[in-house]
Design an enzyme around this catalytic site. Structure first.
Site, PDB file in Angstrom:
ATOM      1  N   ASP B  10       0.845  -1.203   0.000  1.00 43.48           N
ATOM      2  CA  ASP B  10       0.000   0.000   0.000  1.00 43.48           C
ATOM      3  C   ASP B  10       0.877   1.249   0.000  1.00 43.48           C
ATOM      4  OD1 ASP B  10      -2.406   1.618   0.474  1.00 43.48           O
ATOM      5  OD2 ASP B  10      -1.538   1.911   2.471  1.00 43.48           O
ATOM      6  N   ASP B  12      -0.306   5.243   0.899  1.00 49.01           N
ATOM      7  CA  ASP B  12      -0.488   6.249   1.966  1.00 49.01           C
ATOM      8  C   ASP B  12      -0.652   5.553   3.324  1.00 49.01           C
ATOM      9  OD1 ASP B  12      -0.679   8.735   3.110  1.00 49.01           O
ATOM     10  OD2 ASP B  12      -2.332   9.420   1.871  1.00 49.01           O
TER      11      ASP B  12
END
Lengths: 254, 254
Positions: B10, B12
């Site tokens: 991932d 953020d």
């Protein structure tokens, strides 16, 4: 048939269909007027002003003054005025809502308003919705004129105010107070405006899920007329029947 | 700790927070690169192109080429390409989505498209939402890049694509296919892009409700890292724990 002292009458599907008059509507309302029975047109349409509505009905030979019209916008403005909350609002909506808010003396404010009020807005943008979300997260009371999800148009069903409202409620996790039918706020205001009791007043409309439910929810008798959204034969499937069901307003004896 | 053959990472909260790098992210990815372990960045961000993402990560000293990036927009375009449906779409979205759709050879069409695709669009208007509703009611397949309801910004939480999507789903009564996390479509595509099996691949992320759930839903092992949305101590309340929970990526031995 019970003799009612006041009538709360829906517009689209009851008085006209879009731009097309329903012929028996005019004689129905003229009969009320000639007998001196008070009536109000109560509508989930938040875009039009009472003057717009009166003009449209007059052009269809339905007797109507501005004072005969209660829109969700007018009703929302009254609701805001009666709350002990800072009298400022971030407004998403069209002329009918803006004028009603202004007339009620509520100031428009973006940053830290007492209320966020949303009505139908065919010029809505991401920025407006973002401003509304920020204000609701910041503690503004969240009010929506009505929960209608679809709006009939020549092109087909377009998103209604209930669908626009969902952007804010889903993003913030805060449900609004809905003013219009089938909620009771507008109906209760209408009864009060007529100076009557709920049991003396009747709701007339074509849409079971808005008009008739609003009447039932507010404890009023209801007359369903089969000239619009809900067909008379669909009423059998509904959990609570309207007090009366007629196929046309000319069947009603007042 | 199991030795995985591929990593789905991932962005953020895992590689950076907004514009601020997470220092241990760079060494984590450089270690993967030096060991020749394949990795992909999988993101619910539909606005950025893979080139935008690669540039941002490179500026933070995280080794990343465009081919290391799978956005929900890219994944949505692949999803559309693989469906036996007219290859045209009415698109609501920003640059990342428009470029992905165009690159996949899908034509933009308003009136009678095979698909309606919606991603984050900070220029969304009533007209765009109305066009999408009409097309969905007309039978277009309805696809949304992701269901995130809120988007962090300097001003606070703004409406995310999941909130915009609700206008169309609530107005039409049609639920979209969601591409991004926590749904499985993007994760399954990522595993396939790496040429691996789900049990050989691990999902790394900070957000339980998107990253970790997506891994669990797609049958992959998961590593939760406590540098973002979901705090490590909140994991105890979750029905299914991630396979591993670490407070920082520097704790992970690959």
């Amino acid at each position: 048939m019970k003799s009612y002292k006041g009538y709360l009458i829906d517009l689209d599907g009851t008085m006209y269909r879009g731009t097309e008059p329903i012929p028996e509507a005019g004689s129905f309302v003229r009969k009320l007027a000639s007998k001196g029975i008070p009536y109000l047109f109560v509508t989930n349409n938040s875009s039009a002003t009472p003057a717009d509505v009166a003009k449209k009905l007059q052009s269809m030979d339905v007797p109507c003054k501005e004072s005969h019209v209660l829109t969700t916008s007018l009703s929302a403005a009254t609701y805001l005025s009666n709350r002990p909350v800072k009298q400022s609002a971030y407004v998403i909506g069209e002329n009918g809502l803006r004028k009603a808010i202004e007339t009620a003396g509520i100031v428009e404010e973006q940053e830290n308003p007492g209320f966020v009020v949303i009505g139908m807005d065919r010029s809505v943008t991401y920025q407006k919705l973002a401003n509304a979300c920020l204000a609701v997260r910041n503690g503004a009371h969240f009010v929506s004129t009505n929960a209608d999800v679809a709006l009939p148009s020549e092109r087909g069903f377009l998103p209604g105010n209930g669908a626009l409202t969902s952007v804010i409620s889903i993003s913030t996790g805060t449900e609004p107070v809905f003013i219009g039918k089938p909620e009771t706020i507008m109906i209760e205001q209408a009864v009060e405006m007529l100076g009557l009791k709920p049991e003396e007043t009747v709701v007339v409309g074509d849409n079971y899920d808005t008009d008739i439910k609003a009447g039932i929810n507010a404890g009023l008798d209801t007359i369903h007329v089969g000239t619009g959204v809900t067909l008379t034969e669909e009423l059998d499937e509904k959990p609570i029947a309207p007090t009366y069901a007629i196929s046309s307003l000319c069947e009603w004896d007042m």
